[in-house]
Motif scaffolding. Structure first.
Motif, PDB file in Angstrom:
ATOM      1  N   GLY A  58       4.677  -8.009 -21.573  1.00 42.55           N
ATOM      2  CA  GLY A  58       5.861  -7.222 -21.284  1.00 42.55           C
ATOM      3  C   GLY A  58       5.593  -6.195 -20.206  1.00 42.55           C
ATOM      4  N   PRO A  59       6.604  -5.381 -19.884  1.00 40.89           N
ATOM      5  CA  PRO A  59       6.419  -4.361 -18.860  1.00 40.89           C
ATOM      6  C   PRO A  59       5.260  -3.445 -19.243  1.00 40.89           C
ATOM      7  CG  PRO A  59       8.718  -4.553 -19.468  1.00 40.89           C
ATOM      8  CD  PRO A  59       7.938  -5.395 -20.435  1.00 40.89           C
ATOM      9  N   ARG A  60       4.564  -2.988 -18.266  1.00 39.39           N
ATOM     10  CA  ARG A  60       3.361  -2.232 -18.553  1.00 39.39           C
ATOM     11  C   ARG A  60       3.201  -1.048 -17.614  1.00 39.39           C
ATOM     12  NH1 ARG A  60       0.464  -7.262 -16.731  1.00 39.39           N
ATOM     13  NH2 ARG A  60       0.703  -7.240 -14.503  1.00 39.39           N
ATOM     14  N   SER A  61       2.301  -0.185 -17.988  1.00 38.83           N
ATOM     15  CA  SER A  61       1.922   0.902 -17.094  1.00 38.83           C
ATOM     16  C   SER A  61       0.655   0.457 -16.373  1.00 38.83           C
ATOM     17  CB  SER A  61       1.699   2.194 -17.871  1.00 38.83           C
ATOM     18  OG  SER A  61       0.641   2.050 -18.776  1.00 38.83           O
ATOM     19  N   MET A  62       0.511   0.958 -15.165  1.00 37.75           N
ATOM     20  CA  MET A  62      -0.674   0.610 -14.380  1.00 37.75           C
ATOM     21  C   MET A  62      -1.157   1.853 -13.660  1.00 37.75           C
ATOM     22  SD  MET A  62       0.436  -3.039 -12.651  1.00 37.75           S
ATOM     23  CE  MET A  62      -1.189  -3.566 -12.132  1.00 37.75           C
ATOM     24  N   ARG A  63      -2.467   1.917 -13.492  1.00 41.94           N
ATOM     25  CA  ARG A  63      -3.045   2.990 -12.689  1.00 41.94           C
ATOM     26  C   ARG A  63      -2.839   2.677 -11.212  1.00 41.94           C
ATOM     27  NH1 ARG A  63      -7.700   1.934 -15.909  1.00 41.94           N
ATOM     28  NH2 ARG A  63      -8.762   1.423 -13.980  1.00 41.94           N
ATOM     29  N   TYR A  64      -2.922   3.717 -10.403  1.00 36.81           N
ATOM     30  CA  TYR A  64      -2.753   3.577  -8.959  1.00 36.81           C
ATOM     31  C   TYR A  64      -3.709   2.515  -8.414  1.00 36.81           C
ATOM     32  CZ  TYR A  64      -2.446   4.787  -4.027  1.00 36.81           C
ATOM     33  OH  TYR A  64      -2.270   4.726  -2.666  1.00 36.81           O
ATOM     34  N   SER A  65      -4.953   2.568  -8.827  1.00 42.68           N
ATOM     35  CA  SER A  65      -5.945   1.628  -8.300  1.00 42.68           C
ATOM     36  C   SER A  65      -5.609   0.192  -8.697  1.00 42.68           C
ATOM     37  CB  SER A  65      -7.349   1.995  -8.781  1.00 42.68           C
ATOM     38  OG  SER A  65      -7.410   1.982 -10.202  1.00 42.68           O
ATOM     39  N   GLU A  66      -5.042  -0.005  -9.895  1.00 44.94           N
ATOM     40  CA  GLU A  66      -4.633  -1.337 -10.325  1.00 44.94           C
ATOM     41  C   GLU A  66      -3.486  -1.850  -9.450  1.00 44.94           C
ATOM     42  OE1 GLU A  66      -5.476  -1.397 -15.094  1.00 44.94           O
ATOM     43  OE2 GLU A  66      -3.787  -0.185 -14.391  1.00 44.94           O
ATOM     44  N   LEU A  67      -2.536  -0.974  -9.172  1.00 42.57           N
ATOM     45  CA  LEU A  67      -1.429  -1.365  -8.298  1.00 42.57           C
ATOM     46  C   LEU A  67      -1.934  -1.700  -6.896  1.00 42.57           C
ATOM     47  CD1 LEU A  67       1.316   1.180  -9.359  1.00 42.57           C
ATOM     48  CD2 LEU A  67       1.534  -1.312  -9.397  1.00 42.57           C
ATOM     49  N   ALA A  68      -2.816  -0.869  -6.370  1.00 39.76           N
ATOM     50  CA  ALA A  68      -3.363  -1.109  -5.029  1.00 39.76           C
ATOM     51  C   ALA A  68      -4.086  -2.454  -4.967  1.00 39.76           C
ATOM     52  CB  ALA A  68      -4.301   0.031  -4.632  1.00 39.76           C
ATOM     53  N   HIS A  69      -4.810  -2.780  -6.012  1.00 35.37           N
ATOM     54  CA  HIS A  69      -5.524  -4.054  -6.070  1.00 35.37           C
ATOM     55  C   HIS A  69      -4.537  -5.225  -6.180  1.00 35.37           C
ATOM     56  CE1 HIS A  69      -8.714  -6.894  -6.933  1.00 35.37           C
ATOM     57  NE2 HIS A  69      -8.034  -7.295  -7.995  1.00 35.37           N
ATOM     58  N   ARG A  70      -3.507  -5.065  -7.004  1.00 33.29           N
ATOM     59  CA  ARG A  70      -2.513  -6.126  -7.230  1.00 33.29           C
ATOM     60  C   ARG A  70      -1.690  -6.402  -5.981  1.00 33.29           C
ATOM     61  NH1 ARG A  70      -0.810 -10.494  -8.963  1.00 33.29           N
ATOM     62  NH2 ARG A  70       1.011 -10.645 -10.279  1.00 33.29           N
ATOM     63  N   LEU A  71      -1.382  -5.372  -5.204  1.00 30.02           N
ATOM     64  CA  LEU A  71      -0.534  -5.499  -4.020  1.00 30.02           C
ATOM     65  C   LEU A  71      -1.418  -5.631  -2.774  1.00 30.02           C
ATOM     66  CD1 LEU A  71       1.390  -4.310  -6.177  1.00 30.02           C
ATOM     67  CD2 LEU A  71       2.534  -3.132  -4.346  1.00 30.02           C
ATOM     68  N   ALA A  72      -2.001  -6.778  -2.612  1.00 24.72           N
ATOM     69  CA  ALA A  72      -2.920  -7.015  -1.494  1.00 24.72           C
ATOM     70  C   ALA A  72      -2.246  -6.668  -0.172  1.00 24.72           C
ATOM     71  CB  ALA A  72      -3.363  -8.472  -1.495  1.00 24.72           C
ATOM     72  N   GLY A  73      -2.948  -5.901   0.639  1.00 23.81           N
ATOM     73  CA  GLY A  73      -2.467  -5.583   1.971  1.00 23.81           C
ATOM     74  C   GLY A  73      -1.711  -4.275   2.092  1.00 23.81           C
ATOM     75  N   VAL A  74      -1.403  -3.615   0.992  1.00 23.08           N
ATOM     76  CA  VAL A  74      -0.685  -2.349   1.076  1.00 23.08           C
ATOM     77  C   VAL A  74      -1.687  -1.237   1.399  1.00 23.08           C
ATOM     78  CG1 VAL A  74      -0.837  -1.740  -1.397  1.00 23.08           C
ATOM     79  CG2 VAL A  74       1.046  -0.863  -0.024  1.00 23.08           C
ATOM     80  N   SER A  75      -1.293  -0.361   2.315  1.00 25.82           N
ATOM     81  CA  SER A  75      -2.160   0.769   2.644  1.00 25.82           C
ATOM     82  C   SER A  75      -1.978   1.862   1.595  1.00 25.82           C
ATOM     83  CB  SER A  75      -1.809   1.325   4.027  1.00 25.82           C
ATOM     84  OG  SER A  75      -0.532   1.948   3.996  1.00 25.82           O
ATOM     85  N   GLN A  76      -2.957   2.737   1.510  1.00 22.82           N
ATOM     86  CA  GLN A  76      -2.883   3.845   0.560  1.00 22.82           C
ATOM     87  C   GLN A  76      -1.655   4.703   0.857  1.00 22.82           C
ATOM     88  OE1 GLN A  76      -6.421   6.259   0.439  1.00 22.82           O
ATOM     89  NE2 GLN A  76      -5.539   7.711  -1.006  1.00 22.82           N
ATOM     90  N   LYS A  77      -1.398   4.966   2.121  1.00 23.86           N
ATOM     91  CA  LYS A  77      -0.256   5.786   2.527  1.00 23.86           C
ATOM     92  C   LYS A  77       1.064   5.127   2.114  1.00 23.86           C
ATOM     93  CE  LYS A  77       2.104   7.659   6.569  1.00 23.86           C
ATOM     94  NZ  LYS A  77       2.139   7.728   8.030  1.00 23.86           N
ATOM     95  N   MET A  78       1.200   3.839   2.362  1.00 24.54           N
ATOM     96  CA  MET A  78       2.443   3.139   2.043  1.00 24.54           C
ATOM     97  C   MET A  78       2.666   3.051   0.543  1.00 24.54           C
ATOM     98  SD  MET A  78       5.240   1.859   2.951  1.00 24.54           S
ATOM     99  CE  MET A  78       4.988   2.027   4.685  1.00 24.54           C
TER     100      MET A  78
END
Length: 147
Positions: A59-79
């Protein structure tokens, strides 16, 4: 001024937010939610299945910033930071800071964000299912214009 019924008030609200009008504020919201990073954050936070850390069974979940950054390949930290802040401002997600060492920050969709996720999940699935056709059409279009 006459009293309006609830149905009349809803009809007026719909008329007040007409995205085809140049000065309608819903255009800003459409611009925001049509951003690829917003769509992908919605998909990541609203997806079923275990979280990358394995702490949520589905189901829907919470994620840490680093998990999101890893999951969204290619996204910059700023974006990613800008995207998360704008989504928090619009009430699509919540940001929770846990007083740990180091500090743990997690993001989770709100009910409003979950309702948008349901819509965007269909668009994401459509894009993934029809990408081969789009590639073929692009190639055919480009070949016809090179003559």
């Amino acid at each position: 001024m006459p009293t309006r019924t609830a149905a009349e008030k809803r009809a007026q609200a719909r008329a007040d937010y007409d995205a085809f009008l140049a000065n309608c504020p819903s255009r800003q919201l459409l611009d925001r939610i049509s951003n690829k990073w917003v769509a992908l954050v919605l998909a990541a936070l609203g997806s079923d299945g275990p979280s990358p850390t394995g702490d949520c069974p589905g189901g829907p979940r919470s994620m840490r910033y680093s998990e999101l950054a890893h999951r969204l390949a290619g996204v910059s930290q700023k974006m990613l930071t800008q995207t998360l802040r704008s989504m928090e401002r619009d009430g699509l997600l919540t940001r929770t800071v846990a007083p740990t060492v180091p500090v743990t920050v997690t993001y989770e969709l709100t009910d409003l964000g979950l309702s948008l996720h349901e819509v965007m999940a269909g668009i994401k699935a459509w894009a993934e299912a029809h990408m081969d056709e789009v590639h073929e059409n692009r190639a055919r279009y480009d070949a016809a214009r090179q003559v």
